[in-house]
Every structure is written in structure tokens, then in C-alpha cells.
Design an enzyme around this catalytic site. Structure first.
Site, short mmCIF file in Angstrom:
data_model
loop_
_atom_site.label_atom_id
_atom_site.label_comp_id
_atom_site.label_asym_id
_atom_site.label_seq_id
_atom_site.Cartn_x
_atom_site.Cartn_y
_atom_site.Cartn_z
N GLY A 1 0.82 -1.21 0.00
CA GLY A 1 0.00 0.00 0.00
C GLY A 1 0.85 1.25 0.00
CG ASN A 2 -0.53 4.72 -1.46
OD1 ASN A 2 -1.16 5.59 -0.87
ND2 ASN A 2 -1.05 4.02 -2.46
NE ARG A 3 4.59 7.68 4.50
CZ ARG A 3 4.43 8.97 4.78
NH1 ARG A 3 3.53 9.38 5.64
NH2 ARG A 3 5.19 9.86 4.19
CB SER A 4 -2.75 8.28 -0.13
OG SER A 4 -3.84 9.15 -0.29
#
Ligand code: C5P
Length: 220
Positions: free
Chosen positions: A29-32
Site C-alpha cells: 500500500g501507500n501512505r495516502s
């Protein structure tokens, strides 16, 4: 005039970050967090638009009086945004979409016993949803992309944005700087908005609601 300058307009906004499963308990995933996309939804709603928010793993509360469709993976986001975009006047792709997903999703947990000291993941490219939407759009629809960049040099940041805008075929590209401590999951944002052809139409920084209104001013 700002109060109702989007009255009667249908706006689709994607927000958050997609997650790509590896096995039943893990993902890439990513940190958005979804803060900027949710702020756009709130601002558009309060300016009179009918808003559909496609939320990918939102870490913030849902905006009021908007239709919210919850998704997780890139392929789910793609189905949801394409369905909603068919009748939209404006599509804003604020979500951080995974460029790659695991080639294989395991039915059971990947284990250390099975893998030993190293684990290699094979990833395959996801479809570029923004480019697809831009190439298949109904007449009169306005499409806005985002570009989260870690480039520290301002001129290079804008240069990269110009190339991306041309590649994707959107009308506008909102370039924002992200890093370990800026952009994602913070309350403030700093943006440069590029229009077709690559010229800067607006730039500035502030809390995510004022940045949202600045972007909507460009769209109006
Ligand atoms: O290519 P890049 O990921 O930097 O482009 C960012 C923009 O493209 C964002 O608007 C994002 O929502 C969109 N995007 C997409 N599909 C992908 C990757 C990014 O629609 N597979």
C-alpha cells in the site's frame, strides 16, 4: 457566487490509497490518507455539486451529503470510477493508485518456513485508470489528475508534471510534493496546477480545504 458555482454539476472524486493483497492478511500500500480527496468532496458539495466519492481505504471520516463508494484494490477502484464517470461532468483522480500489484495472490499466508531468508515478489503493472478515463471520456467532461512527486527541485517537479499531463491526456494536473513528512497524511498541502499544454494556472499552499477550493476555482 462561490456558494453555488457548482450547482447541478456531477463530480466524481477518487481519494485515499489503493492496497494490493499478497495473501489473506497482507498488502502492498501507500501512505495516502484520503484527506485531500475528502476535502475536495466537501468543498465541491458545499459549492452545490452532486458528489460521488470513490474512497480507497480512507483513514478520515466520510464527507457529509456525498455518495461514498468504498473500494480497496486498484481494479476495484477502476470499476467504481468508470461506472460513476459515465455520467459525470468532472472527474478528479486524487487517489494514490498502486502502479503495480502482486502477480499472484496466495490463498494462505506466506510463511518464513516456506520462504527461508529471502522472499522475492513478482509484480505486474496495473492499468492506468486516469489515462483510460481521458481516452474514453464523454464529450464535455473535464478530467483532473494528481501527481505526487518526491523531486526536491521546483523546476524539475513542474517539468515532470508537464510530461505526465501530456502522457495521461487529462485537462489539468495537480502536482504536489510528497515525502516522509509532507503531502501524504498531513493537514497542509502545496500544489502547482498545470493546464493542457503545460502552463501553470495556479499554485499555492494551505490547509487541504483551501487547496481544494483553489482547485475547484480552476475547474469552474
Ligand atoms: O503516474 P502517476 O501514478 O504518477 O499518476 C498519478 C495520477 O494518475 C493520479 O491522478 C492517479 O490517481 C492516477 N493513476 C491512475 N492509475 C494508475 C496510476 C495512477 O489512474 N495505475
Amino acid at each position: 457566487p462561490r456558494r453555488t458555482d457548482l450547482a447541478g454539476r456531477r463530480i466524481v472524486i477518487t481519494a485515499g490509497g489503493t492496497r494490493e493483497p499478497l495473501d489473506p492478511v497482507r498488502f502492498l500500500g501507500n501512505r495516502s490518507s484520503g484527506k485531500q480527496g475528502v476535502a475536495l468532496a466537501e468543498a465541491a458539495r458545499s459549492r452545490g455539486a452532486e458528489v460521488t466519492l470513490i474512497g480507497a481505504n480512507l483513514e478520515v471520516a466520510h464527507p457529509e451529503r456525498c455518495d461514498v463508494v468504498a473500494v480497496s484494490t486498484t481494479l476495484e477502484l477502476r470499476d467504481a470510477v468508470r461506472a460513476a464517470a459515465a455520467t459525470a461532468d468532472v472527474v478528479i483522480m486524487a487517489a494514490a493508485v498502486a502502479d503495480y500489484r502482486p502477480a499472484e495472490v496466495r490463498d494462505s499466508k506466506i510463511t518464513k518456513e516456506e520462504q527461508g531468508d529471502e522472499l522475492t515478489l513478482r509484480l505486474v503493472k496495473n492499468p492506468d485508470i486516469l489515462a483510460e478515463l481521458a481516452s474514453e471520456r464523454p464529450a464535455g467532461q473535464t478530467i483532473i489528475g494528481f501527481a505526487a512527486e518526491t523531486e526536491p527541485d521546483d523546476a524539475l517537479l513542474v517539468e515532470r508534471g508537464r510530461a505526465k499531463l501530456a502522457r495521461k491526456g487529462a485537462d489539468f494536473l495537480v502536482v504536489n510534493r510528497v515525502g516522509w513528512h509532507e503531502g501524504f497524511a498531513t493537514d497542509e498541502n502545496s500544489i502547482v496546477v498545470l493546464a493542457e499544454g503545460g502552463h501553470v494556472v495556479t499554485e499555492g499552499n494551505g490547509d487541504k480545504l483551501s487547496v481544494a477550493n483553489r482547485i475547484l476555482d480552476v475547474i469552474v
